[in-house]
Motif scaffolding. Structure first.
Motif, PDB file in Angstrom:
ATOM      1  N   GLY A   5       0.824  -1.198   0.000  1.00 17.24           N
ATOM      2  CA  GLY A   5       0.000   0.000   0.000  1.00 17.24           C
ATOM      3  C   GLY A   5       0.860   1.250   0.000  1.00 17.24           C
ATOM      4  O   GLY A   5       1.824   1.347   0.765  1.00 17.24           O
ATOM      5  N   CYS A   7       0.508   5.612  -0.164  1.00 20.37           N
ATOM      6  CA  CYS A   7      -0.207   6.884  -0.238  1.00 20.37           C
ATOM      7  C   CYS A   7       0.612   7.803  -1.138  1.00 20.37           C
ATOM      8  O   CYS A   7       1.720   8.211  -0.780  1.00 20.37           O
ATOM      9  N   ILE A  39      -1.844  10.519   5.693  1.00 21.29           N
ATOM     10  CA  ILE A  39      -1.488   9.103   5.586  1.00 21.29           C
ATOM     11  C   ILE A  39      -2.340   8.281   6.549  1.00 21.29           C
ATOM     12  O   ILE A  39      -2.726   7.153   6.245  1.00 21.29           O
ATOM     13  N   TYR A  43      -4.166   4.954   5.266  1.00 22.37           N
ATOM     14  CA  TYR A  43      -3.799   3.620   5.732  1.00 22.37           C
ATOM     15  C   TYR A  43      -4.987   2.867   6.323  1.00 22.37           C
ATOM     16  O   TYR A  43      -5.082   1.643   6.195  1.00 22.37           O
ATOM     17  N   MET A  46      -6.759   1.395   3.440  1.00 22.53           N
ATOM     18  CA  MET A  46      -5.991   0.289   2.855  1.00 22.53           C
ATOM     19  C   MET A  46      -6.140  -0.986   3.673  1.00 22.53           C
ATOM     20  O   MET A  46      -6.264  -2.084   3.117  1.00 22.53           O
ATOM     21  N   LEU A  62       3.198  -1.261   4.033  1.00 22.24           N
ATOM     22  CA  LEU A  62       2.869   0.142   3.791  1.00 22.24           C
ATOM     23  C   LEU A  62       4.154   0.922   3.563  1.00 22.24           C
ATOM     24  O   LEU A  62       5.061   0.895   4.396  1.00 22.24           O
ATOM     25  N   TYR A 162       0.994   8.897  12.714  1.00 23.18           N
ATOM     26  CA  TYR A 162       0.278   7.647  12.452  1.00 23.18           C
ATOM     27  C   TYR A 162       1.121   6.429  12.805  1.00 23.18           C
ATOM     28  O   TYR A 162       0.604   5.428  13.325  1.00 23.18           O
ATOM     29  N   ASP A 163       2.438   6.472  12.521  1.00 22.88           N
ATOM     30  CA  ASP A 163       3.288   5.308  12.770  1.00 22.88           C
ATOM     31  C   ASP A 163       3.420   5.021  14.264  1.00 22.88           C
ATOM     32  O   ASP A 163       3.317   3.869  14.705  1.00 22.88           O
TER      33      ASP A 163
END
Length: 235
Positions: A5, A7, A39, A43, A46, A62, A162-163
């Motif tokens: 995936g 972005c 993102i 995600y 996805m 990702l 996000y991570d």
């Protein structure tokens, strides 16, 4: 089956670098998201798609759109790491011992990756960490299912936070976060880390990850609001 995936932003780097490297090694299928606000949101969609479309999913990889894969053994290595059923996320660089989302501020850093701006060369081999960098995040099927259910609220802006959030939720569920050896080139640029979006992500992290008293949480929310406003105004 592994699914990939990406972005895709407007820079053209996916078409010039990431996309051709996926094709070179025959890594498919690939889920693309374009014209996204963040993102984080890309995600989530996805993970939903990967769960719904591929019942034989072995993992969801990702990638940032400026990552060039230089390794034909990615899937072999991931199968080894996911075999136990206890691994949630695997990355190339990360850290542990930090108390907020900025893993690179700790002295306990692991992994290696060649960047356009520098080289991260902390360690080789497999290491358990708290957070991996979002440039490459491979999610096991249990992690995909968990995060697909959990990542429903927005709040992390643009390309930040996000991570760390994904790794935090995976560890809370009892799955491990690892770095391992993958050969990649990250055609990135520096920061700037002082922008309002990054500060907004830090406030969002504290609100989600820390208990905090009522007064402290009010302060975090106020700061998050002010930083979100500044981000919209381009400050």
């Amino acid at each position: 089956m592994f699914v990939y995936g990406v972005c895709v932003g407007p820079s053209g780097k996916f078409e010039a670098a990431c996309g051709p490297s996926l094709e070179r090694y025959g890594f498919e299928p690939v889920i693309l998201r374009r014209h996204q606000r963040s993102i984080f949101e890309a995600y989530v969609s996805m993970m939903d798609e990967a769960s719904d479309r591929w019942p034989d999913l072995e993992g969801l990889v990702l990638l940032h759109d400026d990552v060039v894969i230089e390794d034909d053994c990615i899937e072999t290595n991931l199968r080894r790491l996911f075999r136990s059923g206890r691994t949630g996320i695997v990355g190339v660089v990360g850290g542990t011992g930090h108390d907020e989302l900025s893993w690179w501020k700790t002295d306990e850093r692991f992994g290696h990756c060649r960047m356009a701006t520098h080289v991260d060369e902390y360690s080789r081999g497999d290491h358990e960490v708290s957070t991996v960098d979002g440039l490459f995040m491979a999610l096991s099927p249990p992690a995909v299912q968990l995060l697909s259910r959990s990542l429903r609220q927005g709040g992390y802006p643009a390309w930040h936070g996000y991570d760390s959030e994904m790794c935090r939720l995976v560890r809370q569920a009892g799955l491990s976060v690892l770095v391992s050896d993958f050969e990649l080139f990250h055609d990135c640029k520096r920061g700037p880390w002082g922008r309002a979006e990054y500060g907004q992500a830090i406030m969002e992290w504290w609100l989600r990850s820390s208990e905090g008293g009522i007064r402290q949480r009010v302060v975090w929310k106020m700061k998050r609001h002010l930083l979100a406003t500044a981000a919209r105004l381009g400050r």
